[in-house]
Design a protein around this motif. Structure first.
Motif, mmCIF file in Angstrom:
data_model
loop_
_atom_site.group_PDB
_atom_site.id
_atom_site.type_symbol
_atom_site.label_atom_id
_atom_site.label_comp_id
_atom_site.label_asym_id
_atom_site.label_seq_id
_atom_site.Cartn_x
_atom_site.Cartn_y
_atom_site.Cartn_z
ATOM 1 N N PRO A 74 25.299 35.281 134.879
ATOM 2 C CA PRO A 74 24.996 36.272 133.839
ATOM 3 C C PRO A 74 26.102 36.432 132.801
ATOM 4 N N ASP A 75 27.312 35.998 133.067
ATOM 5 C CA ASP A 75 28.425 36.173 132.133
ATOM 6 C C ASP A 75 28.630 34.961 131.221
ATOM 7 N N TRP A 76 27.774 33.947 131.329
ATOM 8 C CA TRP A 76 27.917 32.752 130.477
ATOM 9 C C TRP A 76 27.540 33.094 129.041
ATOM 10 N N ASP A 77 28.369 32.711 128.066
ATOM 11 C CA ASP A 77 28.060 33.019 126.673
ATOM 12 C C ASP A 77 28.439 31.902 125.705
ATOM 13 N N HIS A 78 29.045 30.813 126.149
ATOM 14 C CA HIS A 78 29.444 29.770 125.204
ATOM 15 C C HIS A 78 29.613 28.430 125.908
ATOM 16 N N SER A 79 29.198 27.366 125.164
ATOM 17 C CA SER A 79 29.410 25.996 125.613
ATOM 18 C C SER A 79 29.603 25.128 124.380
ATOM 19 N N THR A 80 30.788 24.596 124.211
ATOM 20 C CA THR A 80 31.084 23.770 123.033
ATOM 21 C C THR A 80 30.176 22.552 122.973
ATOM 22 N N GLN A 81 29.984 21.901 124.126
ATOM 23 C CA GLN A 81 29.125 20.719 124.150
ATOM 24 C C GLN A 81 27.692 21.055 123.747
ATOM 25 N N LEU A 82 27.177 22.184 124.255
ATOM 26 C CA LEU A 82 25.818 22.581 123.922
ATOM 27 C C LEU A 82 25.688 22.949 122.442
ATOM 28 N N GLU A 83 26.698 23.610 121.901
ATOM 29 C CA GLU A 83 26.677 23.979 120.482
ATOM 30 C C GLU A 83 26.663 22.730 119.597
ATOM 31 N N LEU A 84 27.428 21.720 119.970
ATOM 32 C CA LEU A 84 27.443 20.476 119.192
ATOM 33 C C LEU A 84 26.072 19.811 119.183
ATOM 34 N N VAL A 85 25.429 19.798 120.341
ATOM 35 C CA VAL A 85 24.104 19.181 120.408
ATOM 36 C C VAL A 85 23.090 19.982 119.594
ATOM 37 N N ILE A 86 23.137 21.312 119.736
ATOM 38 C CA ILE A 86 22.159 22.176 119.065
ATOM 39 C C ILE A 86 22.261 22.062 117.550
ATOM 40 N N TRP A 87 23.488 21.956 117.018
ATOM 41 C CA TRP A 87 23.667 21.956 115.569
ATOM 42 C C TRP A 87 23.769 20.553 114.972
ATOM 43 N N ALA A 88 24.416 19.645 115.667
ATOM 44 C CA ALA A 88 24.647 18.323 115.080
ATOM 45 C C ALA A 88 23.365 17.501 114.994
ATOM 46 N N ALA A 89 22.550 17.508 116.035
ATOM 47 C CA ALA A 89 21.340 16.684 116.041
ATOM 48 C C ALA A 89 20.362 17.097 114.928
ATOM 49 N N PRO A 90 20.021 18.380 114.792
ATOM 50 C CA PRO A 90 19.125 18.747 113.677
ATOM 51 C C PRO A 90 19.742 18.466 112.306
ATOM 52 N N LEU A 91 21.062 18.669 112.190
ATOM 53 C CA LEU A 91 21.715 18.426 110.910
ATOM 54 C C LEU A 91 21.615 16.958 110.509
ATOM 55 N N LEU A 92 21.827 16.069 111.438
ATOM 56 C CA LEU A 92 21.719 14.636 111.136
ATOM 57 C C LEU A 92 20.291 14.257 110.746
ATOM 58 N N ILE A 93 19.322 14.839 111.436
ATOM 59 C CA ILE A 93 17.928 14.537 111.111
ATOM 60 C C ILE A 93 17.578 15.065 109.722
ATOM 61 N N ILE A 94 18.056 16.254 109.387
ATOM 62 C CA ILE A 94 17.794 16.814 108.062
ATOM 63 C C ILE A 94 18.425 15.939 106.977
ATOM 64 N N ILE A 95 19.621 15.438 107.221
ATOM 65 C CA ILE A 95 20.271 14.549 106.259
ATOM 66 C C ILE A 95 19.447 13.270 106.067
ATOM 67 N N CYS A 96 18.983 12.713 107.163
ATOM 68 C CA CYS A 96 18.159 11.496 107.068
ATOM 69 C C CYS A 96 16.852 11.771 106.327
ATOM 70 N N LEU A 97 16.195 12.893 106.651
ATOM 71 C CA LEU A 97 14.950 13.239 105.973
ATOM 72 C C LEU A 97 15.180 13.479 104.481
ATOM 73 N N GLY A 98 16.288 14.144 104.148
ATOM 74 C CA GLY A 98 16.592 14.403 102.745
ATOM 75 C C GLY A 98 16.812 13.119 101.963
ATOM 76 N N ALA A 99 17.598 12.198 102.540
ATOM 77 C CA ALA A 99 17.854 10.929 101.857
ATOM 78 C C ALA A 99 16.571 10.113 101.703
ATOM 79 N N LEU A 100 15.775 10.073 102.767
ATOM 80 C CA LEU A 100 14.523 9.323 102.727
ATOM 81 C C LEU A 100 13.568 9.902 101.685
#
Length: 391
Positions: A74-100
């Motif tokens: 119940p006291d878990w509130d942060h994970s650097t690895q999880l944050e990178l996956v959550i933000w980096a993957a959609p960001l890369l896809i948005i960049i690819c979609l924008g360029a395309l």
């Protein structure tokens, strides 16, 4: 129970088997590129959608109430690895979609002439583009071939592997010109001309229609597009010319009237200036064209501030047409409340200036009712320029 579910799905599968996925399996190169764009964009988005759907089911199953082996933190509130996956993957896809999307927006611009007729097949240097003028009527389609001097209603054809340029307008309300097998939809608007470049790569007959609601007869506003071999297209043109009939301005005004379920019509000859008049909204005799109105506006308009700039243009048109100057006569100019008499018996009607009695029907020069037009017979005010014409 499983067998009954499978049987219940059989009617649905039978219905879906009859679907014609022409958008995703077209016969024109432009539409094929658009279909590829849809496919690639969908796959890129599925890179996020599928993992999210799978993890949603996985988390619900793993952390269900009956699973006593799941770790409770119940006291878990942060994970650097999880944050990178959550933000980096959609960001890369948005960049690819924008360029395309940016590249496809420019490469598939409907106003851009084609540089290829298919993948790996550039347009031959000696290829002549086929111009087709398209008019959306209530509720039918008119196609004019200026190169061949023919016209058709609810039927259009083009040679295979020959670039086509559609010049599109509307007689009244907005419509949308769409042949799914050929290219994307382009709006048709009254008083404006839009364009669509496309090419058909496979012979056949394809459906076209209006993709924009335009009134009671909208559902019947359909036509057939024929992709023909070069000799077949020449034969099609020859048959239309042999059939005779001419579409002039009077014939167009009759055709323009609202009607539904119109059969295919063919005209072996067509007025050479008809399409330009349709775009200018001046098919009716004596009506001022939009481009003439805009030319007057560009010179300052017919108001007191710009009348001196307009009169040379009027006089030039009168001289070139051989209009006789027989003496002073009252004329009517839309939007002018007071100026001086204009010398001349008749003035170029396309400029919106007409000699007419005050009790006539609405003036056609500018499409305004007679009540909004003041006869010009009073002297010009001291603070404004005088309306004069050279003899």
């Amino acid at each position: 129970m499983t067998r009954f579910r499978a049987l219940a799905l059989l009617p649905l599968m039978a219905v879906l088997s009859g679907c014609n996925l022409v958008v995703m399996s077209p016969s024109g190169d432009v539409a094929s590129q658009q279909a590829n764009l849809i496919t690639i964009s969908t796959l890129l988005m599925l890179l996020i959608i599928i993992p999210v759907m799978v993890l949603t089911v996985l988390f619900a199953w793993r952390y269900r109430q009956s699973n006593s082996t799941a770790q409770y933190d119940p006291d878990w509130d942060h994970s650097t690895q999880l944050e990178l996956v959550i933000w980096a993957a959609p960001l890369l896809i948005i960049i690819c979609l924008g360029a395309l999307t940016w590249m496809a927006t420019h490469l598939l611009d409907p106003y851009r002439p084609l540089d290829r007729i298919a993948a790996g097949r550039p347009v031959p240097a000696d290829t002549k583009m086929l111009d087709v003028n398209v008019v959306a009527l209530d509720w039918k389609w008119l196609f004019i071939y200026p190169e061949y001097g023919i016209a058709t209603v609810n039927e259009v054809a083009a040679p295979v592997d020959r670039p086509i340029r559609f010049n599109i307008t509307s007689s009244t309300v907005m419509n949308s010109f769409y042949i799914p097998a050929l290219a994307g939809q382009i709006y048709a608007m009254a008083g404006m001309e839009t364009k669509l470049h496309a090419v058909i790569n496979e012979p056949g007959s394809y459906k076209g229609f209006s993709a924009n609601y335009s009134g009671a007869g909208f559902s019947h506003m359909r036509f057939t597009f024929h992709g023909l071999a070069a000799d077949g297209f020449d034969t099609w043109v020859a048959d239309i010319k042999a059939g005779g009939g001419k579409l002039d301005r009077d014939g167009y005004l009759q055709l323009e009237r609202p009607s539904e379920n119109e059969p295919v019509r063919r005209y072996g000859a067509v007025d050479s200036g008809l399409f330009k008049a349709i775009v200018g909204m001046c098919v009716e005799p004596g009506k001022m064209c939009m481009h003439d109105m805009m030319a007057i506006d560009a010179k300052g308009g017919l108001g007191l501030a710009g009348i001196d700039n307009v009169m040379p243009l009027m006089h030039d048109k009168m001289s070139r047409r051989g209009t006789a100057v027989l003496g002073p006569a009252p004329v009517y100019v839309a939007g002018i409340c007071s100026t001086e008499e204009l010398t001349g018996r008749a003035v170029e009607s396309s400029l919106g200036v007409l000699n007419a009695p005050a009790d006539e029907s609405p003036i056609s020069g500018a499409g305004l009712p007679r009540s909004s037009i003041t006869p010009i017979s009073a002297p010009a005010p001291a603070f404004g320029p005088r309306l004069t014409a050279n003899p």
